[in-house]
Design a protein around this motif. Structure first.
Motif, short mmCIF file in Angstrom:
data_model
loop_
_atom_site.label_atom_id
_atom_site.label_comp_id
_atom_site.label_asym_id
_atom_site.label_seq_id
_atom_site.Cartn_x
_atom_site.Cartn_y
_atom_site.Cartn_z
N VAL A 331 0.81 -1.20 -0.03
CA VAL A 331 -0.14 0.06 -0.15
C VAL A 331 0.91 1.05 0.02
O VAL A 331 0.45 2.22 -0.57
CB VAL A 331 -1.02 0.01 1.26
N PHE A 408 2.17 18.20 6.56
CA PHE A 408 2.29 19.47 6.97
C PHE A 408 3.50 20.48 6.18
O PHE A 408 3.27 21.49 6.05
CB PHE A 408 2.68 19.43 8.44
N PHE A 436 -6.64 12.65 1.14
CA PHE A 436 -5.89 11.57 1.87
C PHE A 436 -5.73 11.56 3.28
O PHE A 436 -5.42 10.75 3.88
CB PHE A 436 -4.39 11.64 1.20
N GLY A 447 -6.45 1.10 12.85
CA GLY A 447 -5.16 0.65 13.51
C GLY A 447 -5.40 0.51 14.96
O GLY A 447 -4.77 -0.15 15.65
N ARG A 526 -18.73 -6.06 3.92
CA ARG A 526 -17.89 -5.85 2.66
C ARG A 526 -18.39 -7.17 1.90
O ARG A 526 -18.54 -8.37 2.52
CB ARG A 526 -16.49 -5.41 2.73
N VAL C 61 -7.24 17.24 14.03
CA VAL C 61 -6.25 17.17 12.82
C VAL C 61 -6.70 17.55 11.61
O VAL C 61 -6.23 18.34 10.81
CB VAL C 61 -5.74 15.48 12.75
C1 HEA Z 1 -2.53 3.64 -0.77
C2 HEA Z 1 -2.94 2.72 0.11
C3 HEA Z 1 -2.88 2.82 1.50
C4 HEA Z 1 -2.60 3.56 2.33
C5 HEA Z 1 -1.56 4.92 2.25
C6 HEA Z 1 -3.01 3.29 3.70
C7 HEA Z 1 -2.59 3.98 4.98
C8 HEA Z 1 -2.87 3.38 6.28
N1 HEA Z 1 -3.76 2.13 6.38
FE1 HEA Z 1 -4.68 1.18 4.95
N2 HEA Z 1 -5.60 -0.21 4.03
C9 HEA Z 1 -5.47 -0.17 2.39
C10 HEA Z 1 -4.75 0.71 1.76
C11 HEA Z 1 -3.90 1.70 2.39
N3 HEA Z 1 -3.73 2.15 3.65
C12 HEA Z 1 -5.92 -1.20 1.79
C13 HEA Z 1 -6.00 -1.60 0.15
C14 HEA Z 1 -6.51 -2.04 2.71
C15 HEA Z 1 -7.68 -3.08 2.77
C16 HEA Z 1 -7.02 -4.39 2.33
C17 HEA Z 1 -7.91 -5.29 2.36
O1 HEA Z 1 -8.76 -5.66 1.23
O2 HEA Z 1 -8.36 -5.96 3.32
C18 HEA Z 1 -6.19 -1.35 4.00
C19 HEA Z 1 -6.52 -1.73 5.27
C20 HEA Z 1 -6.08 -1.23 6.47
C21 HEA Z 1 -6.22 -1.91 7.70
C22 HEA Z 1 -6.90 -3.13 7.98
C23 HEA Z 1 -8.29 -2.92 8.48
C24 HEA Z 1 -9.00 -4.41 8.15
O3 HEA Z 1 -8.91 -4.94 7.27
O4 HEA Z 1 -9.74 -4.75 9.39
C25 HEA Z 1 -5.46 -0.97 8.62
C26 HEA Z 1 -5.59 -1.28 10.19
O5 HEA Z 1 -4.70 -0.76 10.72
C27 HEA Z 1 -5.12 0.06 7.88
C28 HEA Z 1 -4.34 1.18 8.53
C29 HEA Z 1 -3.84 2.27 7.61
C30 HEA Z 1 -2.83 3.39 8.50
C31 HEA Z 1 -2.67 3.47 9.93
C32 HEA Z 1 -2.46 4.08 7.27
C33 HEA Z 1 -1.57 5.17 7.43
O6 HEA Z 1 -0.26 5.00 6.61
C34 HEA Z 1 -2.24 6.48 7.47
C35 HEA Z 1 -1.34 7.56 7.82
C36 HEA Z 1 -1.74 9.12 7.20
C37 HEA Z 1 -2.56 9.74 8.03
C38 HEA Z 1 -2.70 9.62 9.44
C39 HEA Z 1 -3.08 11.10 7.36
C40 HEA Z 1 -2.14 12.35 7.40
C41 HEA Z 1 -1.37 12.46 8.73
C42 HEA Z 1 -1.50 13.56 9.66
C43 HEA Z 1 -2.46 15.04 9.00
C44 HEA Z 1 -0.71 13.78 10.82
C45 HEA Z 1 -1.93 13.85 11.87
C46 HEA Z 1 -2.79 12.47 12.05
C47 HEA Z 1 -2.87 11.98 13.36
C48 HEA Z 1 -2.43 12.08 14.31
C49 HEA Z 1 -3.85 10.91 13.47
N4 HEA Z 1 -5.30 0.09 6.67
#
Ligand code: HEA
Ligand code: HEA
Ligand code: CUA
Ligand SMILES: [Cu+2]
Lengths: 634, 207, 270
Positions: A331, A408, A436, A447, A526, C61
Motif C-alpha cells: 500500500v 504539513f 488523503f 489501527g 463488505r 487534525v
Molecule cells: C494507498 C494505499 C493505502 C494507504 C496509504 C494506507 C494507509 C494506512 N492504512 Fe490502510 N489499507 C489499504 C490501503 C492503504 N492504507 C487497503 C487497500 C486496505 C484493505 C485491504 C483489504 O482488502 O483487506 C487497508 C486496510 C487497512 C487496515 C486493516 C483494516 C481491516 O481489514 O480490518 C488498517 C488497520 O490498521 C489500515 C491502516 C492504515 C494506516 C494506519 C495507514 C497510515 O499510513 C495512514 C497515515 C496517514 C495519516 C494519518 C493522514 C495524514 C497525517 C496527519 C495529518 C498527521 C496527524 C494525524 C494523526 C495524529 C492521526 N489499513
C-alpha cells in the motif's frame, strides 16, 4: 511472411506463444499418458493442461517478441548486434508497439497500458455499483459478484496503480537525474512487456470454467486453494506483475545510485527521485513474499501440497502473515511515488522551495522502515497470536507521524508562496492533501484494535481503501499525468476539460466513498452481493455518485486523446519548473541530452536570488560548479 | 536549451548516440544490480522459511520430521561439501582471469559446473529414494519446496556458468575489471546459492 | 536564514482558535450521532466511547489541515499575471519539531487508550462463571453446541442468557468464516484447524443477527443466523427444549471447549 516470422516482433511473438503453449500442452498430456493417469485432469483446482501452457505461452511470446535476443547472443558469446540504437526512440506510433529500449517510450507504453486496465477495472466497479444499487439481486448472481470485485481490485492494484507509477517515473526520473536512459534498458523493456501479459491473464480468467477468480484480491486460503480454475490465473498473473515490478525497482535503484549527473548529490535529488528510491526499496524486499505465497497456493491447488490444509499439518493463518508482509508494504508502494509527484507539483505551482526538504526525504525512509513492521494490522480479528496485536497497533499508529510530516510540509510549502491554481495538476495536488488526510485518519482508526474489531471487513474498510487509493494514489496519478503531459506529448491539454474532470472526480469520490464509512459502522459487511433493507437508500446514493465519478473519467479520457492529437504545442518548460526534465525540449531529444548537465544546486530554489539547479549543455558556465546548495538548511 | 531543442525532433538516431552517463558511484551497474537482485532472492526464500516456521513451530506436530519419515542427513552433508567446494573453484576461476591465466579460468569454470551438476544429480537422486512426497503433510510440502526452490537456483546458476564457460572457451574475458564481469557476476550469484544452501541444510536437515 | 521571523508574521493564534472552533463544531455534530448502531453488550459502550474520543482527535487534525490549507489559498494565491516567485523559505525547525511531536503524542495516546479498552473488553470472569458455547461454521450455515444435557445442538439459531459472560469457542469446518454481531461490536474469524475465542457479555435482551464477515464463497452474503438474548430462565428452558445432540464427529471438540465450564448450566454464573 517467413521473414516476418524471423524478425523479432508481433508475428514471431505470436508464433512463440503458440509454440511454447503447444509444447506445454503436449508435455502435460505426454507425461500423464506415460504415467497412465487420465489424460485431462479437470477437477476444478487442477487443469494442468491449461495451467502449464498459461505459464509457457507468455514466456514464448516474450521470447518471440525479441525480449531475449540480445542476451541470448551475448550469453553464448556470439557477436552481439552492434548497438545502432534502432531499438531506441519512437519516430512513429508504430514504435510504441515494439520492443523499445527508450525509457521515454517505455514510460508512455506503461501509462497508456495501465490506464487501459484502469478503465476496465472501473467498468467492473460500475457493475459492482449497479448490483449494489438496491438490496436483492440486480444484474448478477452472488458467485459472479465475487468475481467482479476480485478482478476489479486486482486490475486496479497490480496492473494500474503500481505500474502506472513505474511508468511515470520511467519517463521523468532519468531526465531528472541527468541520465541518458535507465541503467538496464533491455531489462526495462522486458519489465514493461510482462505487464500486459499479467493483465491479460487476470482478464482471461473470465473465460475459465467456473468463472473469474472470486476469493477477493487477498485470495485467502483455504477459499483460494479450493476455488475454480480462475484462481490459478490470478496466481500466475501476480507472478508476471511481480517480476515486472521487481525488475523495474532494481532498475530504478541502480539508475539512481550509479547514473546521477555530476553535482547531483543525494541531498540535491528532487523528492520524486527520493520517493521512487524508497518505493523501490519496498518492492525489492517485499514483493518476493507475494510471489512466494501465490506459488504455495498454486502448489496446494495443482500439486496437492498442504501449506494451508489444516487437516494435513498445514497452517491457514500463515497465508495471511506472508501475504500481508508484502501487501501492507504494497500500500505504500502505491502511495510513496504519489508523494513524490505531489512535492514536484506543489513546489512548482506555489513557486516556493519545498518546506523542510531533508525531513521530507527522511520521512519517506521512515515510512519504508515502519511499513515492514505493521502487516498484522490486517489480521486483528483473524485469530492470529493475540499478543502481536498491541505491538502492531503501536507501529501502525506511528506511521501517522512521518506521513503527517509530509502533509504539513506540503502545507508549509504553500506559505509565502505565489500559489497558481490554473493547472489541473495543482488542483488535484491540493485536493489530494485533504482527501488523503481523511483516508489516513480512517486508517488510524482501523489501527486501533477495539475499533477495528467492530469495523473490520465492513464497508468502513471499503471506504478507507478508496479514500487512500482513489483519493490518494489516483489523485496523485492524475496530478502527475496532467503535470508531465506537455513534456511527454509535446502538447498542452485542455485546462477547461481538466477542471470538469477535477470537480467531477472530487465530488464523485466524496459522494461515493464518504457514506461507505457510515453504512460500514452501522453493520454492512463488505464483499456481499446482497444486504439488509436498511442500507438500501445509502447504497443507491453511493451508486449514483459512483456513476457520476465514472462519467468524469470519460471526460479525462476524451481530454487526453484529443489534446495529444490536436492540443497546442507545448514549449520546453510551461510550468517554469526547475528540475532538469523541464530544461530540455518537449518532448525531450531522443537521447535526452547532447552532454550530461551539471548540477549546481537544489531542485526547488524558487525565489533564491541567482540560485540554479543545473547547467544545461550549451549554457555558458557562468554559474560556478559545485556552488553550495541551501536546500534543507533551516 | 537551444542545443537540446536542436537535437529534438526524432530521427537523428543514426547520427549520434547518447552521451556517456556520469558515473556517480564507484560500484558498476552489473555488480550493484546482482546484489540487489540477491536481496529479493533472499526474501523469496524468506517467504518459504516463514512458512517453514509456521508449519513446524506454530502447528507444532508431535514429532519433526513426523514419524515415520526421516531425512538422509549424511548424504545431504556430503552434497553440502560438494557445493561449498564449488565456491572455491569459482573463486579460483575469477582469480585466474584477473591474473590473465585463461587456462585457469576455463578449468575453474568447468570444475564449478561439474560440482554444481553433481550436487543437482545427488539431490534428484535423494528425492527418488527419500520415501515421502510433497503431498505428505505440511512437512513434505515445505521440505520439497525449500530444497526444490534452492535446486531451481542451482539450475539457474548452472545456466549462467554455462554461458560464462562457453564465452571463456571462445576466448572472451580479460584481466581488466570491466572485461570479466561476465565471470564475476555469475560468481557472486553462485556464492549466494552456496550460502543459501548452507542455511537451507542447517534448517531443514539439522535443526 | 530569515525563515523563523517570517512565520512570526502569521496570525498563528487566530488560526489555532479557528481550528479549535472548527474542531468543536465537527465534534458537536459527529459525537452525538450513534454511528455503530444499537449497543447490546458491555463492550459496545466502551468501543463507542473510544470511537468518539478518536472522532474528536481526528476532527482536530482534520480542522488543522483545512485551516492551514485554506488560509494559505486565501492569503498567498498569486495575482493574475504575477510571474514572480515566493519567498525563499526552506523550512523552520521549530515548526517541523512541532508537527513531528504533536502527532506522536496523539497517536501514542490513542494507542495507549485502545490498549486499555482492549484489555477491558477481553477481561474474562473467574474460571467456571462463564457460559461456554461451541460455534461451528461451514458454507454457509452456523451451528451451536451447549454444555450440559450432553451438548444440546442448535442450527441457525443462537440463544444466550443476558448479563452473563459468554465464551464462544469457534471452529470452521471448511473455509474461514467470521463471527460478528454488530450490536455486540465483537468480531472474530473462525479458522480451520484452530479454535478461536470471542468473549461477549450481552447486556440487552432482544433479537439480533449474526453476520459472517469473511468472504467464504457465493453464499457469503446469505450466511446469517438468528441471535436471541433472553433472561436466564427462558434461556435454560430453550436449551432444555433442544432435542438434537452435537454430531459425534464434533463431540471431541465440544468437550474440549467446555472443559472449564460447569456441566450443569445452573452452576456458577451471575
Ligand atoms: C494507498 C494505499 C493505502 C494507504 C496509504 C494506507 C494507509 C494506512 N492504512 Fe490502510 N489499507 C489499504 C490501503 C492503504 N492504507 C487497503 C487497500 C486496505 C484493505 C485491504 C483489504 O482488502 O483487506 C487497508 C486496510 C487497512 C487496515 C486493516 C483494516 C481491516 O481489514 O480490518 C488498517 C488497520 O490498521 C489500515 C491502516 C492504515 C494506516 C494506519 C495507514 C497510515 O499510513 C495512514 C497515515 C496517514 C495519516 C494519518 C493522514 C495524514 C497525517 C496527519 C495529518 C498527521 C496527524 C494525524 C494523526 C495524529 C492521526 N489499513
Ligand atoms: C486503486 C485501486 C482502486 C480504485 C481506483 C477503485 C475504484 C473504484 N472502486 Fe474499488 N476496490 C479496490 C480498489 C480500487 N477501487 C479494492 C482493493 C477493493 C477491495 C476488493 C476486495 O474486497 O477484494 C475494492 C472494492 C470495491 C468495492 C467493494 C466491493 C465489495 O466489497 O463488495 C466497491 C463497491 O462499491 C468499489 C467501488 C469502486 C468504485 C465505484 C470505483 C471508482 O472510483 C471507479 C471510477 C473509474 C471508472 C468508472 C472507469 C472510467 C469509466 C468508464 C470505464 C466508463 C464507464 C462509466 C460509466 C458506465 C459511468 N470497489
Ligand atoms: Cu461464511 Cu462468509
Ligand atoms: Cu496495511
Amino acid at each position: 511472411m517467413v521473414a516476418a516470422l524471423k524478425r523479432p516482433g508481433w508475428w514471431r511473438g505470436l508464433l512463440g506463444a503458440v509454440a511454447f503453449g503447444a509444447f506445454g500442452f503436449g508435455l502435460v498430456i505426454a507425461l500423464r499418458a506415460i504415467s497412465d493417469l487420465p489424460i485431462y485432469q479437470t477437477e476444478q483446482t487442477g487443469y494442468p493442461h491449461i495451467v502449464v501452457p498459461a505459464v509457457l505461452a507468455p514466456l514464448g511470446f516474450l521470447a518471440g517478441f525479441g525480449c531475449f535476443d540480445y542476451w541470448l547472443r551475448w550469453a553464448v558469446g556470439a557477436p552481439t548486434i552492434p548497438e545502432d540504437h534502432s531499438q531506441h526512440g519512437a519516430t512513429s506510433w508504430k514504435d510504441y508497439f515494439r520492443f523499445n529500449t527508450d525509457h521515454k517510450v517505455i514510460g508512455i507504453q506503461y501509462v497508456v497500458t495501465t490506464f487501459f486496465f484502469f478503465f476496465v477495472g472501473g467498468l467492473l466497479a460500475m457493475l459492482i455499483r449497479a448490483e449494489l444499487a438496491q438490496p436483492g439481486a440486480q444484474i448478477v448472481e452472488a458467485s459472479t459478484f465475487n468475481g467482479l470485485f476480485s478482478t476489479h481490485a486486482v486490475l486496479m492494484i497490480f496492473v494500474f496503480v503500481i505500474p502506472v507509477f513505474a511508468g511515470l517515473a520511467n519517463y521523468v526520473l532519468p531526465l531528472m537525474i541527468g541520465a541518458p536512459d535507465m541503467a538496464f534498458p533491455r531489462l526495462n523493456a522486458l519489465s514493461f512487456w510482462m505487464l500486459p501479459l499479467a493483465g491479460i491473464l487476470f482478464i482471461a480468467s473470465y473465460l475459465a470454467p467456473g468463472g473469474a477468480f472470486d476469493a477477493g484480491w487477498t485470495g485467502y486460503a483455504p477459499l483460494s486453494t479450493g476455488a475454480p480454475l480462475g484462481q490459478s490465473f490470478f496466481n500466475l498473473g501476480v507472478q508476471f506483475a511481480g517480476a515486472s515490478s521487481i525488475a523495474t525497482a532494481l532498475n530504478f535503484l541502480v539508475t539512481i545510485i550509479t547514473m546521477r549527473a555530476p553535482g547531483m548529490t543525494f541531498w540535491r535529488m528532487p523528492l520524486l527521485v527520493w520517493a521512487n528510491l524508497s518505493t523501490s526499496l519496498l518492492v525489492v524486499a517485499a514483493t518476493p513474499f507475494i510471489a512466494g505465497v501465490q506459488f504455495m497456493v498454486l502448489f496446494d491447488r495443482a500439486l496437492h501440497t498442504n501449506f494451508f490444509d489444516a487437516a494435513a499439518g498445514g497452517d491457514v493463518v500463515s497465508y495471511q502473515h506472508i501475504f500481508w508482509f508484502y501487501s501492507h508494504p504494497a500500500v505504500y508502494i502505491m502511495m510513496l511515488p504519489g508523494f513524490g509527484i505531489i512535492s514536484e507539483v506543489i513546489s512548482t505551482h506555489a513557486r516556493k522551495p519545498i518546506f523542510g526538504y531533508r525531513l521530507m526525504a527522511l520521512a519517506l525512509i521512515g515510512i519504508v522502515v515502519l511499513s515492514y513492521s505493521v502487516w498484522a494490522h490486517h489480521m486483528f480479528v483473524a485469530g492470529m497470536f493475540s499478543w502481536l496485536r498491541v505491538p502492531m497497533m503501536i507501529t501502525t499508529l506511528l506511521i501517522a507521524v512521518p506521513t503527517g510530516i509530509k502533509i504539513f510540509s506540503w502545507l508549509g510549502t504553500l506559505y509565502f508562496g505565489k500559489i497558481h491554481t490554473y493547472s489541473t495538476a495543482m488542483l488535484f495536488a491540493l485536493a489530494f492533501i485533504v482527501t488523503f488526510t481523511i483516508g489516513g485518519i480512517s486508517g488510524v482508526m482501523l489501527g486501533m484494535v477495539p475499533i477495528d474489531i467492530h469495523v473490520s471487513d465492513t464497508y468502513f474498510i471499503v471506504a478507507h481503501i478508496h479514500f487512500v487509493l482513489f483519493g490518494g494514489s489516483v489523485f496523485t496519478i492524475f496530478a502527475g499525468v496532467y503535470h508531465w503531459f506537455p513534456k511527454m506529448t509535446g502538447r498542452m491539454y485542455d485546462e477547461k476539460l481538466g477542471r470538469v474532470h477535477f470537480w467531477g472526480t472530487l465530488v464523485g469520490t466524496w459522494g461515493t466513498f464518504v457514506p461507505m464509512h457510515w453504512v460500514g459502522m452501522d453493520g454492512m459487511p463488505r464483499r456481499v452481493a446482497d444486504y439488509a433493507e436498511q442500507f438500501g437508500n445509502w447504497n443507491l446514493l453511493i451508486s449514483v455518485f459512483a456513476f457520476m465519478l465514472g462519467a468524469a473519467q470519460l471526460v479525462f479520457l476524451y481530454n487526453m486523446i484529443v489534446s495529444w492529437r490536436f492540443g497546442p504545442k507545448a514549449e520546453g518548460n510551461p510550468w517554469r519548473a526547475n528540475s532538469i526534465e523541464w530544461q530540455v525540449s518537449s518532448p525531450p531529444p531522443i537521447f535526452n541530452f547532447d552532454e550530461i548537465p551539471r548540477v549546481v544546486g537544489g531542485p526547488y530554489e524558487f525565489g533564491v536570488p541567482g540560485a540554479k539547479h543545473a547547467i544545461m549543455p550549451g549554457e555558458g558556465a557562468e554559474v560556478p560548479a559545485g556552488e553550495k546548495s541551501v536546500v534543507g538548511s533551516t | 536549451m537551444e542545443s537540446a531543442t536542436v537535437a529534438a525532433g526524432h530521427g537523428h538516431a543514426d547520427h549520434h548516440g547518447p552521451p556517456e552517463a556520469h558515473e556517480s558511484s564507484r560500484m558498476d551497474r552489473q555488480t550493484l544490480g546482482i546484489l540487489l537482485f540477491i536481496v529479493s532472492e533472499v526474501m523469496l526464500f524468506g517467504a518459504f522459511f516463514a512458512s517453514y516456521f509456521f508449519l513446524r513451530v506454530v502447528v507444532d506436530p508431535p514429532s519433526w520430521p513426523p514419524e515415520p519419515y526421516e531425512l538422509p542427513v549424511a548424504v545431504a552433508g556430503i552434497n553440502t561439501a560438494i557445493l561449498v567446494s564449488s565456491s572455491f573453484t569459482i573463486h579460483y576461476a575469477l582469480e585466474s582471469v584477473r591474473r590473465g591465466n585463461h587456462a585457469g579460468l576455463k578449468l575453474g569454470l568447468v570444475a564449478t559446473w561439474l560440482l554444481g551438476a553433481t550436487f543437482l544429480f545427488i539431490q534428484v537422486n535423494e528425492y527418488a529414494h527419500i520415501g515421502f512426497s510433497a503431498r505428505d503433510l505440511g512437512f513434505g510440502s515445505i521440505f520439497y519446496s525449500l530444497t526444490g526452490l534452492h535446486g531451481a537456483h542451482v539450475f539457474v546458476g548452472l545456466m549462467l556458468l554455462t554461458f560464462a564457460t562457453i564465452r571463456a572457451f571462445r576466448g572472451h574475458f580479460g584481466p581488466a575489471a570491466k572485461d570479466h564481469l561476465g565471470v564475476e557476476v555469475p560468481g557472486i550469484y553462485w556464492h549466494f546459492v552456496d550460502i543459501m544452501w548452507i542455511i537451507v541444510y542447517v534448517t531443514v536437515y539439522i535443526l | 536564514m530569515p525563515a523563523a521571523p517570517m512565520y512570526g508574521r502569521l496570525p498563528i493564534v487566530k488560526m489555532l482558535l479557528v481550528t479549535v472552533a472548527l474542531t468543536a463544531v465537527i465534534s458537536a455534530v459527529m459525537v452525538p450521532i450513534n454511528w455503530d448502531g444499537q449497543q447490546a453488550s458491555t463492550a459496545a459502550p466502551k468501543i463507542d466511547h473510544l470511537l468518539n474520543v478518536m472522532i474528536v482527535l481526528s476532527a482536530f487534525v482534520f480542522s488543522l489541515v483545512m485551516v492551514m490549507l485554506f488560509y494559505a489559498l486565501w492569503k498567498f494565491k498569486a495575482k493574475p499575471g504575477d510571474e514572480s516567485d515566493g519567498e525563499p523559505i526552506h523550512g523552520n525547525t521549530r515548526l517541523e519539531i512541532a508537527w513531528t511531536l504533536i502527532p506522536t503524542v496523539i497517536v501514542l495516546f490513542a494507542g495507549g487508550y485502545s490498549w486499555k479498552v482492549l484489555d477491558d473488553i477481553e477481561e474474562p470472569v473467574p474460571e467456571g462463571q462463564q457460559l461456554t458455547v461451541a460455534v461451528f461454521s461451514q458454507q454457509f450455515a452456523w451451528s451451536f453446541a451447549y454444555p450440559g444435557k450432553n451438548y444440546a445442538w442448535s442450527e441457525g439459531e443462537l440463544h444466550v442468557p443476558v448479563d452473563r459472560q459468554v465464551h464462544f469457542k469457534m471452529h470452521a469446518l471448511d473455509v474461514i468464516h467470521s463471527f460478528w454481531v454488530p450490536e455486540w461490536r465483537i468480531k472474530k474469524d473462525n479458522v480451520p484447524g484452530i479454535t478461536t475465542t470471542a468473549i461477549v457479555t450481552p447486556d440487552r435482551v432482544g433479537t439480533y443477527q449474526l453476520v459472517c464477515t469473511e468472504l467464504c464463497g457465493f453464499g457469503h452474503s446469505t450466511m446469517r443466523a438468528k441471535v436471541v438474548v433472553e433472561p436466564r430462565d427462558e434461556f435454560e428452558e430453550w436449551v432444555e427444549g433442544l432435542d438434537q445432540e452435537a454430531p459425534e464427529a464434533l463431540m471431541e471438540a465440544v468437550e474440549l471447549d467446555s472443559a472449564t465450564n460447569p456441566p450443569a448450566l445452573g452452576a456458577g454464573g451471575a
